[in-house]
Design a protein around this motif. Structure first.
Motif, PDB file in Angstrom:
ATOM      1  N   LYS A 291       0.901  -1.204   0.011  1.00 10.91           N
ATOM      2  CA  LYS A 291       0.164  -0.060   0.118  1.00 10.91           C
ATOM      3  C   LYS A 291       0.799   1.361  -0.030  1.00 10.91           C
ATOM      4  O   LYS A 291       0.279   2.291   0.197  1.00 10.91           O
ATOM      5  CB  LYS A 291      -0.771   0.106   1.229  1.00 10.91           C
ATOM      6  CG  LYS A 291      -1.954  -1.120   1.363  1.00 10.91           C
ATOM      7  CD  LYS A 291      -2.977  -1.047   2.429  1.00 10.91           C
ATOM      8  CE  LYS A 291      -3.680  -2.181   2.679  1.00 10.91           C
ATOM      9  NZ  LYS A 291      -4.891  -1.998   3.703  1.00 10.91           N
ATOM     10  N   SER A 310      -4.785   3.638  -0.198  1.00  7.48           N
ATOM     11  CA  SER A 310      -5.889   2.762   0.447  1.00  7.48           C
ATOM     12  C   SER A 310      -5.588   1.112   0.251  1.00  7.48           C
ATOM     13  O   SER A 310      -6.399   0.508   0.678  1.00  7.48           O
ATOM     14  CB  SER A 310      -7.101   2.888  -0.169  1.00  7.48           C
ATOM     15  OG  SER A 310      -6.933   2.835  -1.798  1.00  7.48           O
ATOM     16  N   ASP A 311      -4.877   0.816  -0.761  1.00  9.33           N
ATOM     17  CA  ASP A 311      -4.686  -0.821  -1.127  1.00  9.33           C
ATOM     18  C   ASP A 311      -3.251  -0.863  -1.900  1.00  9.33           C
ATOM     19  O   ASP A 311      -2.647   0.276  -2.004  1.00  9.33           O
ATOM     20  CB  ASP A 311      -5.736  -1.092  -1.898  1.00  9.33           C
ATOM     21  CG  ASP A 311      -5.964  -2.638  -2.015  1.00  9.33           C
ATOM     22  OD1 ASP A 311      -5.036  -3.239  -1.368  1.00  9.33           O
ATOM     23  OD2 ASP A 311      -7.048  -3.040  -2.243  1.00  9.33           O
ATOM     24  N   THR A 328      -4.204   2.031  -7.284  1.00  9.31           N
ATOM     25  CA  THR A 328      -4.330   0.925  -6.402  1.00  9.31           C
ATOM     26  C   THR A 328      -5.294  -0.001  -6.827  1.00  9.31           C
ATOM     27  O   THR A 328      -5.903  -0.083  -7.709  1.00  9.31           O
ATOM     28  CB  THR A 328      -4.876   1.465  -5.273  1.00  9.31           C
ATOM     29  OG1 THR A 328      -6.003   2.188  -5.148  1.00  9.31           O
ATOM     30  CG2 THR A 328      -3.802   2.766  -4.649  1.00  9.31           C
ATOM     31  N   ASP A 330      -7.595  -1.185  -5.370  1.00  5.92           N
ATOM     32  CA  ASP A 330      -9.109  -1.041  -5.320  1.00  5.92           C
ATOM     33  C   ASP A 330      -9.882   0.034  -5.916  1.00  5.92           C
ATOM     34  O   ASP A 330     -10.996   0.758  -5.698  1.00  5.92           O
ATOM     35  CB  ASP A 330      -9.495  -0.716  -3.735  1.00  5.92           C
ATOM     36  CG  ASP A 330      -8.819   0.491  -2.883  1.00  5.92           C
ATOM     37  OD1 ASP A 330      -8.018   1.337  -4.012  1.00  5.92           O
ATOM     38  OD2 ASP A 330      -8.863   0.767  -2.144  1.00  5.92           O
ATOM     39  N   ASN A 332      -8.560   3.282  -6.910  1.00  9.49           N
ATOM     40  CA  ASN A 332      -8.274   4.830  -6.603  1.00  9.49           C
ATOM     41  C   ASN A 332      -7.071   4.890  -7.532  1.00  9.49           C
ATOM     42  O   ASN A 332      -6.100   4.377  -7.530  1.00  9.49           O
ATOM     43  CB  ASN A 332      -7.894   4.935  -5.017  1.00  9.49           C
ATOM     44  CG  ASN A 332      -9.133   4.990  -4.510  1.00  9.49           C
ATOM     45  OD1 ASN A 332     -10.266   5.361  -4.746  1.00  9.49           O
ATOM     46  ND2 ASN A 332      -8.953   4.605  -2.994  1.00  9.49           N
ATOM     47  N   TYR A 334      -4.365   8.249  -7.432  1.00 10.83           N
ATOM     48  CA  TYR A 334      -4.137   9.449  -6.460  1.00 10.83           C
ATOM     49  C   TYR A 334      -3.277  10.312  -7.311  1.00 10.83           C
ATOM     50  O   TYR A 334      -2.337   9.897  -8.178  1.00 10.83           O
ATOM     51  CB  TYR A 334      -3.083   9.065  -5.399  1.00 10.83           C
ATOM     52  CG  TYR A 334      -3.830   8.174  -4.415  1.00 10.83           C
ATOM     53  CD1 TYR A 334      -4.461   8.913  -3.364  1.00 10.83           C
ATOM     54  CD2 TYR A 334      -4.153   6.825  -4.374  1.00 10.83           C
ATOM     55  CE1 TYR A 334      -4.955   7.933  -2.208  1.00 10.83           C
ATOM     56  CE2 TYR A 334      -4.516   6.241  -3.495  1.00 10.83           C
ATOM     57  CZ  TYR A 334      -5.364   6.663  -2.326  1.00 10.83           C
ATOM     58  OH  TYR A 334      -5.786   5.873  -1.302  1.00 10.83           O
ATOM     59  N   HIS A 349     -12.019   8.290  -8.517  1.00 10.18           N
ATOM     60  CA  HIS A 349     -12.384   7.020  -8.450  1.00 10.18           C
ATOM     61  C   HIS A 349     -13.493   6.545  -9.190  1.00 10.18           C
ATOM     62  O   HIS A 349     -14.686   6.991  -9.052  1.00 10.18           O
ATOM     63  CB  HIS A 349     -12.705   6.724  -7.017  1.00 10.18           C
ATOM     64  CG  HIS A 349     -13.019   5.306  -6.803  1.00 10.18           C
ATOM     65  ND1 HIS A 349     -12.254   4.217  -6.177  1.00 10.18           N
ATOM     66  CD2 HIS A 349     -14.297   4.611  -6.808  1.00 10.18           C
ATOM     67  CE1 HIS A 349     -12.923   3.190  -6.066  1.00 10.18           C
ATOM     68  NE2 HIS A 349     -14.186   3.285  -6.371  1.00 10.18           N
TER      69      HIS A 349
END
Length: 422
Positions: A291, A310-311, A328, A330, A332, A334, A349
């Motif tokens: 992560k 987050s992951d 990531t 999940d 997301n 960034y 997202h």
């Protein structure tokens, strides 16, 4: 790009090719994007006009369902299309359609492939790249093959044979006549496009190589591995110059960029080898399984920042010398400023599926996900460009060359899209 997200039937162009045929559309509308009049209460199913309907889901989010219908086909072959209540068709060509959903504050232009190449591999395509001149492509597959092909028609040119087990990543050197690849056999290889021979093999990793980067013209290259290390290699001497990082967790992706000149990249503790070329002023990003997004100064080997997401991070890229993106597991994405990574500038997202590929695209970026979604978001456009064709199959890589975008997918197809207005 606040608001909802529009979805469309994956083969919408074929479905609209005949009179009276239709394709489904939907728009997922976050609760914050809906007015009281639209919500009408949190009921399980809201009736809508003209066959459209709205359903509420998690945290009050709603999905508006509808369809687009062909009313006839013009002399130019472009269908005349109408949309059900809640949707509007603003523009349509043979290969694209622009749909908006005013209630969801959403608009997307959906593109069908300009052409597809289905005979390059027989298995899933894990990675691909296009040469700097745009004439050649390279791709590797779970069928055990890595191949060079013509970017205009998919015609096979070379088989690159030498890795044991799957090849995870492949890319062209800036010259366009040399390829760098990394495989599950923990080997990094350099290939000649002209004759298909492997001229250099690097050994040293203890786990599969998951990603690579090329320093300037390629006298040095970088690899990241499942063994938790990132290494700097000398292409000419086929030797490891340095272990850049030992993270203790798989490094799923890496990206190399020029750092903004106000970023302190640190000083090397030892004098670098004379074989180390072009590492000064460079920042290396590492997308880690634990992560964390890590950055180090390439010349100094010093840590610059560590950002926790987050992951697991799967991929990362530079938008500029100041801004970076990382995706990531999940879903997301960034956006960070390398000068201050305490908090993201932006969190995107659009899908809960893993982010598998990121690439800068003019004043924005391209992204692909594990659910088959692939799109371009640009600052100067009020709609998202969505690539259609795959039906929920993961898109492992997206590559941009001038006005064309190429994707490789689990279904074994390379799709080529023409981006208009570029």
């Amino acid at each position: 790009m606040a608001g909802g997200r529009i979805f469309i039937q994956s083969d919408w162009a074929r479905a609209l090719g005949e009179n009276e045929r239709e394709a489904w559309v939907s728009c997922k509308i976050p609760a914050a994007s809906r007015s009281v009049g639209i919500v009408g209460g949190l009921c399980g199913l809201l009736p809508c006009l003209s066959g459209a309907r709205m359903e509420t889901g998690e945290l009050g989010a709603a999905t508006l369902y509808g369809c687009i219908k062909c009313q006839g086909v013009g002399k130019d072959g472009v269908p005349v299309v109408t949309a059900s209540e809640g949707f509007e068709v603003a523009e349509i060509t043979k290969k694209s359609i622009l749909i908006s959903c005013p209630d969801g504050n959403a608009a997307s232009k959906f593109l069908m492939p300009y052409t597809t190449f289905s005979r390059i591999h027989t298995g899933s395509i894990a990675s691909m790249d296009i040469s700097s001149g745009g004439g050649l492509g390279v791709s590797c597959s779970t069928d055990g093959t890595m191949r060079i092909w013509q970017a205009n028609n998919g015609e096979l040119r070379r088989d690159l044979v030498g890795h044991v087990f799957d090849v995870n990543c492949c890319r062209f050197f800036p010259s366009g006549i040399v390829v760098l690849s990394g495989g599950m056999d923990a080997q990094l290889k350099i290939w000649s496009v002209e004759d298909g021979n492997c001229s250099v093999t690097f050994s040293g990793h203890k786990g599969g190589i998951l990603d690579t980067a090329i320093v300037e013209r390629g006298r040095n290259v970088i690899s990241s591995s499942r063994d938790g290390t990132a290494r700097l290699w000398d292409s000419g001497m086929s030797s490891c110059l340095a272990v850049l990082a030992d993270c203790g967790t798989p490094i799923n992706g890496c990206s190399l960029g020029v750092a903004e000149n106000t970023v302190n990249l640190g000083s090397p503790e030892q004098s670098p080898s004379e074989r180390e070329i072009g590492t000064e002023g460079k920042l290396l990003l590492l997308a880690r399984e634990d992560k964390k997004l890590q950055s180090i100064g390439l010349l100094s080997r010093q840590p610059i920042f560590m950002f926790e997401g987050s992951d697991a991070f799967n991929c990362c890229t530079f938008l500029s010398s100041t801004y970076i993106l990382a995706g990531t597991q999940d879903g997301n994405i960034y956006q960070l400023d390398v000068r201050n990574t305490k908090a993201p500038l932006r969190l995107i997202h659009r899908s809960g599926a893993p982010v598998l590929s990121l690439m800068p695209c003019r004043e924005g970026f391209m992204a692909s996900h594990g659910d088959g979604s692939c799109y371009v978001i640009q600052q100067d456009q009020d709609y998202v460009i969505e690539f259609t064709g795959p039906d929920c199959d993961p898109i492992y890589k997206v590559v941009l060359w001038e006005k064309f975008a190429y994707t490789c997918c689990r279904d074994g197809i390379v799709r080529k899209y023409q981006l208009l207005n570029f």
